[in-house]
Design a protein around this motif. Sequence first.
Motif, PDB file in Angstrom:
ATOM      1  N   HIS A   1       4.984  -7.108  -0.195  1.00 61.47           N
ATOM      2  CA  HIS A   1       3.842  -7.324   0.694  1.00 61.47           C
ATOM      3  C   HIS A   1       2.559  -6.839   0.022  1.00 61.47           C
ATOM      4  CE1 HIS A   1       6.432  -7.121   4.628  1.00 61.47           C
ATOM      5  NE2 HIS A   1       6.845  -8.052   3.766  1.00 61.47           N
ATOM      6  N   PHE A   2       1.448  -7.533   0.290  1.00 57.85           N
ATOM      7  CA  PHE A   2       0.141  -7.111  -0.217  1.00 57.85           C
ATOM      8  C   PHE A   2      -0.233  -5.803   0.474  1.00 57.85           C
ATOM      9  CE2 PHE A   2      -4.659  -7.906  -0.009  1.00 57.85           C
ATOM     10  CZ  PHE A   2      -4.872  -7.270  -1.230  1.00 57.85           C
ATOM     11  N   ASN A   3      -0.262  -4.703  -0.278  1.00 58.09           N
ATOM     12  CA  ASN A   3      -0.405  -3.369   0.296  1.00 58.09           C
ATOM     13  C   ASN A   3      -1.247  -2.485  -0.621  1.00 58.09           C
ATOM     14  OD1 ASN A   3       0.018  -1.103   1.926  1.00 58.09           O
ATOM     15  ND2 ASN A   3       2.015  -0.648   1.020  1.00 58.09           N
ATOM     16  N   PRO A   4      -2.539  -2.818  -0.785  1.00 57.69           N
ATOM     17  CA  PRO A   4      -3.375  -2.081  -1.754  1.00 57.69           C
ATOM     18  C   PRO A   4      -3.625  -0.621  -1.392  1.00 57.69           C
ATOM     19  CG  PRO A   4      -4.729  -3.514  -0.389  1.00 57.69           C
ATOM     20  CD  PRO A   4      -3.296  -3.864  -0.086  1.00 57.69           C
ATOM     21  N   PHE A   5      -3.418  -0.239  -0.136  1.00 56.07           N
ATOM     22  CA  PHE A   5      -3.690   1.134   0.283  1.00 56.07           C
ATOM     23  C   PHE A   5      -2.415   1.959   0.459  1.00 56.07           C
ATOM     24  CE2 PHE A   5      -7.118  -1.531   2.255  1.00 56.07           C
ATOM     25  CZ  PHE A   5      -8.064  -1.264   1.277  1.00 56.07           C
TER      26      PHE A   5
ATOM     27  N   SER B   1     -13.623  -8.321  -2.489  1.00 54.39           N
ATOM     28  CA  SER B   1     -13.014  -7.308  -1.644  1.00 54.39           C
ATOM     29  C   SER B   1     -11.641  -6.903  -2.165  1.00 54.39           C
ATOM     30  CB  SER B   1     -12.874  -7.826  -0.209  1.00 54.39           C
ATOM     31  OG  SER B   1     -12.147  -6.915   0.593  1.00 54.39           O
ATOM     32  N   ASP B   2     -11.315  -5.613  -2.049  1.00 52.72           N
ATOM     33  CA  ASP B   2      -9.979  -5.178  -2.429  1.00 52.72           C
ATOM     34  C   ASP B   2      -8.952  -5.560  -1.378  1.00 52.72           C
ATOM     35  OD1 ASP B   2     -10.823  -3.425  -0.486  1.00 52.72           O
ATOM     36  OD2 ASP B   2     -10.624  -1.607  -1.693  1.00 52.72           O
ATOM     37  N   ARG B   3      -9.406  -6.210  -0.281  1.00 49.71           N
ATOM     38  CA  ARG B   3      -8.512  -6.719   0.762  1.00 49.71           C
ATOM     39  C   ARG B   3      -8.413  -8.238   0.727  1.00 49.71           C
ATOM     40  NH1 ARG B   3     -11.124  -6.154   5.132  1.00 49.71           N
ATOM     41  NH2 ARG B   3     -13.069  -5.283   4.336  1.00 49.71           N
TER      42      ARG B   3
ATOM     43  N   HIS C   1      -8.940  -8.207  11.454  1.00 53.53           N
ATOM     44  CA  HIS C   1     -10.099  -7.486  10.929  1.00 53.53           C
ATOM     45  C   HIS C   1      -9.835  -6.844   9.571  1.00 53.53           C
ATOM     46  CE1 HIS C   1     -12.676  -7.638  14.588  1.00 53.53           C
ATOM     47  NE2 HIS C   1     -11.513  -7.798  15.179  1.00 53.53           N
ATOM     48  N   LEU C   2      -8.614  -6.963   9.051  1.00 55.37           N
ATOM     49  CA  LEU C   2      -8.295  -6.274   7.800  1.00 55.37           C
ATOM     50  C   LEU C   2      -8.317  -7.186   6.584  1.00 55.37           C
ATOM     51  CD1 LEU C   2      -7.645  -3.491   6.708  1.00 55.37           C
ATOM     52  CD2 LEU C   2      -5.212  -3.948   7.115  1.00 55.37           C
ATOM     53  N   ILE C   3      -7.706  -8.352   6.672  1.00 52.82           N
ATOM     54  CA  ILE C   3      -7.713  -9.238   5.510  1.00 52.82           C
ATOM     55  C   ILE C   3      -9.125  -9.777   5.273  1.00 52.82           C
ATOM     56  CG2 ILE C   3      -5.304  -9.880   5.822  1.00 52.82           C
ATOM     57  CD1 ILE C   3      -6.226 -12.536   6.962  1.00 52.82           C
TER      58      ILE C   3
END
Length: 202
Positions: free
Chosen positions: A103-107, A150-152, A142-144
């Motif tokens: 999963h895309f999970n940069p944080f 953006s890092d998101r 609101h997150l992607i």
Amino acid sequence: MPSIRGSESFVSLLLIVTVCQAQYDGFFGGGYFGFQRPVSAVVDIKGTTKFPGVSGQFHFTQTTTGGPVIVRGTIQGLTPGLHGVHIHQFGNLSDNCNAAGPHFNPFNKDHGDVGHHVRHVGDLGNVDSMGDSFADIFLFDHLISLSSKSDRSVLHRALVIHEKADDLGLGNHADSKKTGNSGSRVACGIITLTPSRIPFFF
């Protein structure tokens, strides 16, 4: 030649407009009313070799800088019930979507629901396939982001549909906090930019 009174009126009007514009720009963050031209993306979803009958298309639209992304679309060919929907790290669909990675999970967060404060950026919850095998999705996230800066940003990443329901990180399975225990990957596609189809002032 205009009169002095007429010139004074014009200068006064110009001053009022300038002040109002400055106040408006300050309130909305500057620029063209703080808005941007909408950014749109699309993903064409195709089933894996084990699930060739699955197909669909999702659209992503972001109308303001840093604002929510609207996700809407339809997928068909799924078995009845809930199916996890996630954005994965890589835009690689080989090996039956497994090359898309985690999963895309940069944080580096635990897995969760799309509206929860603890979640992967790529967590989008579930789609519900009814008895006719059609599943619709419509949500505001609101997150992607669709900004390449953006890092998101989810651009050029893979959207994956899973075989089972996502337990949203609330289950007792060892994979609950990692993947929602949503099972194998049944379909996927790459999120790519597309020309916006709505007016820039929307």
